[in-house]
Design a protein around this motif. Structure first.
Motif, PDB file in Angstrom:
ATOM      1  N   LEU A 289      -5.566  -2.282   2.276  1.00  0.00           N
ATOM      2  CA  LEU A 289      -4.148  -2.403   2.958  1.00  0.00           C
ATOM      3  C   LEU A 289      -4.450  -1.107   4.197  1.00  0.00           C
ATOM      4  O   LEU A 289      -4.795  -0.166   3.697  1.00  0.00           O
ATOM      5  CB  LEU A 289      -3.083  -2.458   2.044  1.00  0.00           C
ATOM      6  N   PRO A 290      -3.591  -1.518   5.211  1.00  0.00           N
ATOM      7  CA  PRO A 290      -3.241  -0.249   5.922  1.00  0.00           C
ATOM      8  C   PRO A 290      -2.575   0.810   5.194  1.00  0.00           C
ATOM      9  O   PRO A 290      -1.520   0.430   4.371  1.00  0.00           O
ATOM     10  CB  PRO A 290      -2.660  -0.737   7.150  1.00  0.00           C
ATOM     11  N   PRO A 291      -2.488   2.230   5.478  1.00  0.00           N
ATOM     12  CA  PRO A 291      -1.838   3.194   5.115  1.00  0.00           C
ATOM     13  C   PRO A 291      -0.267   2.977   5.433  1.00  0.00           C
ATOM     14  O   PRO A 291      -0.067   2.378   6.129  1.00  0.00           O
ATOM     15  CB  PRO A 291      -2.304   4.410   5.552  1.00  0.00           C
TER      16      PRO A 291
ATOM     17  N   ALA B 123       2.584  -0.400  -3.093  1.00  0.00           N
ATOM     18  CA  ALA B 123       1.491  -0.852  -2.198  1.00  0.00           C
ATOM     19  C   ALA B 123       1.286  -0.002  -0.908  1.00  0.00           C
ATOM     20  O   ALA B 123       0.001  -0.039  -0.448  1.00  0.00           O
ATOM     21  CB  ALA B 123       1.620  -2.344  -1.565  1.00  0.00           C
ATOM     22  N   PHE B 124       2.230   0.596  -0.330  1.00  0.00           N
ATOM     23  CA  PHE B 124       1.998   1.276   0.823  1.00  0.00           C
ATOM     24  C   PHE B 124       2.614   2.885   0.562  1.00  0.00           C
ATOM     25  O   PHE B 124       3.765   3.071   0.315  1.00  0.00           O
ATOM     26  CB  PHE B 124       3.016   0.601   1.945  1.00  0.00           C
ATOM     27  N   LEU B 125       1.560   3.745   0.821  1.00  0.00           N
ATOM     28  CA  LEU B 125       1.915   4.947   0.159  1.00  0.00           C
ATOM     29  C   LEU B 125       2.051   5.861   1.671  1.00  0.00           C
ATOM     30  O   LEU B 125       2.525   5.212   2.660  1.00  0.00           O
ATOM     31  CB  LEU B 125       0.814   5.769  -0.487  1.00  0.00           C
ATOM     32  N   ASP B 126       1.778   7.120   1.719  1.00  0.00           N
ATOM     33  CA  ASP B 126       1.814   7.870   2.817  1.00  0.00           C
ATOM     34  C   ASP B 126       0.525   7.678   3.925  1.00  0.00           C
ATOM     35  O   ASP B 126       0.576   6.497   4.456  1.00  0.00           O
ATOM     36  CB  ASP B 126       1.998   9.352   2.735  1.00  0.00           C
ATOM     37  N   THR B 127      -0.469   8.502   3.802  1.00  0.00           N
ATOM     38  CA  THR B 127      -1.541   8.193   4.507  1.00  0.00           C
ATOM     39  C   THR B 127      -2.704   7.480   3.714  1.00  0.00           C
ATOM     40  O   THR B 127      -3.993   7.419   4.302  1.00  0.00           O
ATOM     41  CB  THR B 127      -2.050   9.542   5.181  1.00  0.00           C
ATOM     42  N   LYS B 128      -2.392   7.342   2.688  1.00  0.00           N
ATOM     43  CA  LYS B 128      -3.346   6.702   1.661  1.00  0.00           C
ATOM     44  C   LYS B 128      -3.594   5.190   1.759  1.00  0.00           C
ATOM     45  O   LYS B 128      -2.523   4.685   1.560  1.00  0.00           O
ATOM     46  CB  LYS B 128      -3.541   7.326   0.098  1.00  0.00           C
ATOM     47  N   ALA B 129      -4.630   4.757   1.877  1.00  0.00           N
ATOM     48  CA  ALA B 129      -4.823   3.237   1.929  1.00  0.00           C
ATOM     49  C   ALA B 129      -5.094   2.731   0.457  1.00  0.00           C
ATOM     50  O   ALA B 129      -5.806   3.249  -0.352  1.00  0.00           O
ATOM     51  CB  ALA B 129      -6.219   2.804   2.652  1.00  0.00           C
TER      52      ALA B 129
ATOM     53  N   ARG C 297      -6.039  -0.536  -2.160  1.00  0.00           N
ATOM     54  CA  ARG C 297      -7.028  -1.687  -2.413  1.00  0.00           C
ATOM     55  C   ARG C 297      -6.355  -2.825  -3.212  1.00  0.00           C
ATOM     56  O   ARG C 297      -5.405  -2.282  -4.121  1.00  0.00           O
ATOM     57  CB  ARG C 297      -8.444  -1.304  -2.658  1.00  0.00           C
ATOM     58  N   PHE C 298      -6.620  -4.054  -3.174  1.00  0.00           N
ATOM     59  CA  PHE C 298      -6.103  -4.997  -4.008  1.00  0.00           C
ATOM     60  C   PHE C 298      -6.555  -4.718  -5.373  1.00  0.00           C
ATOM     61  O   PHE C 298      -5.533  -5.218  -6.310  1.00  0.00           O
ATOM     62  CB  PHE C 298      -6.386  -6.463  -3.453  1.00  0.00           C
ATOM     63  N   VAL C 299      -7.674  -4.337  -5.686  1.00  0.00           N
ATOM     64  CA  VAL C 299      -8.083  -4.168  -6.907  1.00  0.00           C
ATOM     65  C   VAL C 299      -7.029  -3.188  -7.693  1.00  0.00           C
ATOM     66  O   VAL C 299      -7.505  -3.255  -8.892  1.00  0.00           O
ATOM     67  CB  VAL C 299      -9.588  -3.667  -6.958  1.00  0.00           C
ATOM     68  N   GLU C 300      -6.346  -2.321  -7.047  1.00  0.00           N
ATOM     69  CA  GLU C 300      -5.654  -1.387  -7.892  1.00  0.00           C
ATOM     70  C   GLU C 300      -4.292  -1.984  -8.356  1.00  0.00           C
ATOM     71  O   GLU C 300      -3.446  -1.421  -9.010  1.00  0.00           O
ATOM     72  CB  GLU C 300      -5.179  -0.390  -6.660  1.00  0.00           C
ATOM     73  N   PHE C 301      -4.046  -3.334  -8.053  1.00  0.00           N
ATOM     74  CA  PHE C 301      -2.902  -3.790  -8.516  1.00  0.00           C
ATOM     75  C   PHE C 301      -3.205  -4.492  -9.856  1.00  0.00           C
ATOM     76  O   PHE C 301      -3.707  -5.707 -10.049  1.00  0.00           O
ATOM     77  CB  PHE C 301      -2.568  -5.106  -7.635  1.00  0.00           C
ATOM     78  N   ARG C 302      -2.870  -3.484 -10.944  1.00  0.00           N
ATOM     79  CA  ARG C 302      -3.396  -3.955 -12.262  1.00  0.00           C
ATOM     80  C   ARG C 302      -2.821  -5.143 -12.953  1.00  0.00           C
ATOM     81  O   ARG C 302      -3.435  -5.701 -13.789  1.00  0.00           O
ATOM     82  CB  ARG C 302      -3.019  -2.531 -13.423  1.00  0.00           C
ATOM     83  N   ARG C 303      -1.739  -5.425 -12.534  1.00  0.00           N
ATOM     84  CA  ARG C 303      -0.957  -6.873 -12.916  1.00  0.00           C
ATOM     85  C   ARG C 303      -1.357  -7.986 -12.224  1.00  0.00           C
ATOM     86  O   ARG C 303      -0.607  -8.962 -12.589  1.00  0.00           O
ATOM     87  CB  ARG C 303       0.654  -6.515 -13.091  1.00  0.00           C
TER      88      ARG C 303
END
Length: 315
Positions: free
Chosen positions: A87-89, A199-205, A207-213
């Protein structure tokens, strides 16, 4: 009786009948005061019955339009993720780290808004003259039809120590009602910006794979009214009041919480707030949702409610 007298009498009878008929007709065309009051009362009752239904139908149509706009953002995010594997940062700073450009900017090319995207010079300050057209560019897709919004708003400089009643204006920015989910942490908690858990942090992108649930159990974009705090899809200045909060939102308490932080999600839809979920579907989250569940749904990595399905969220 001669014929002449008979014709005269007959003619007189016809005239009397005609006059009587005209009189009856005129009487029938008139309204009494009682009849007029009765008609007004009936019309008033009908309007009282119909107007709430018409208002409800209009709000239902606006809610559907709002959800469709969130789906468009979801489609753009899916396209961006497919191309960039993330995703975009939440926002990206230009070289001087004074101006930050929001997560919505990279999506414009995926929303048939290439002409708007080309007006944005993200390598320069937002206040740069080359960004003047972008700062006044209102995009209808980013505005909820149920909210009362202005196309742009003035960003003022934040100065907690100032005693002046007139804060310093910086520049105008285009309005949005849709904010990326920063998570359960307040985005505007000083600099450097804290790391969110959404899902949207500061400058860090992310990924969908990080959505553990799972994507279908994670909210990634939600609504906020202009009355809560005017927000923007374009970007902010680090000097601005509640700057980062105008790009992303936090799920800390509950949707539509009246006395909560300005970074929360709110809407004018009765009963809750529309959210885009990771899998691209859009659904309203009830304002009566359990707080722990609400916070859990905004996190990338939280297994507390892994078995919860989105269909249980509305009353």
């Amino acid at each position: 009786m001669d014929d002449r007298s008979f014709r005269q009498r007959l003619q007189i009878c016809w005239l009397k009948c005609d006059n009587a008929s005209i009189s009856r007709t005129r009487c029938r065309r008139a309204f009494t005061v009682l009849e007029l009051i009765t008609v007004i009362a009936i019309v008033t009752v009908l309007l009282a019955l119909l107007l709430p239904s018409l208002g409800s139908a209009r709000e239902s149509a606006r809610r559907i339009q709002c959800q469709n706009q969130l789906r468009q953002l979801g489609t753009a995010l899916q396209g961006y993720h497919e191309l960039n594997r993330s995703l975009p940062p939440g926002f990206q700073w230009e070289e001087t780290e004074q101006s930050a450009y929001g997560w919505s900017v990279p999506l414009l090319s995926f929303m048939e808004l290439r002409a708007v995207y080309e007006q944005i010079h993200s390598d320069r300050l937002l206040s740069d003259p080359q960004n003047v057209n972008a700062r006044f560019c209102s995009v209808a897709t980013f505005l909820c039809p149920s909210d009362i919004t202005n196309k742009t708003f003035m960003l003022y400089e934040e100065d907690e120590e100032s005693t002046s009643e007139s804060p310093t204006p910086l520049f105008e920015l285009p309005t949005t009602n849709y904010l990326g989910v920063f998570g359960t942490i307040e985005a505007d908690d000083g600099y450097p910006v804290p790391k969110g858990d959404g899902a949207f942090l500061d400058t860090k992108a992310v990924r969908f794979v990080e959505f553990r649930r799972g994507l279908s159990n994670t909210i990634i974009i939600g609504e906020r009214t202009m009355a809560t705090v005017p927000s923007t899809w374009l970007g902010v200045d680090a000097r601005g009041e509640d700057a980062v909060c105008r790009l992303v939102g936090s799920a800390m308490t509950s949707p539509n919480c009246v006395d909560c932080d300005e970074c929360e999600f709110t809407s004018r839809h009765p009963g809750g707030v529309n959210f885009l979920w990771g899998d691209g579907h859009v659904e309203m989250v009830s304002e009566n949702i359990d707080q722990a569940l609400y916070r859990s749904l905004s996190k990338r990595q939280d297994d507390t409610y892994s078995s919860i399905h989105a269909s249980t969220l509305e009353d």
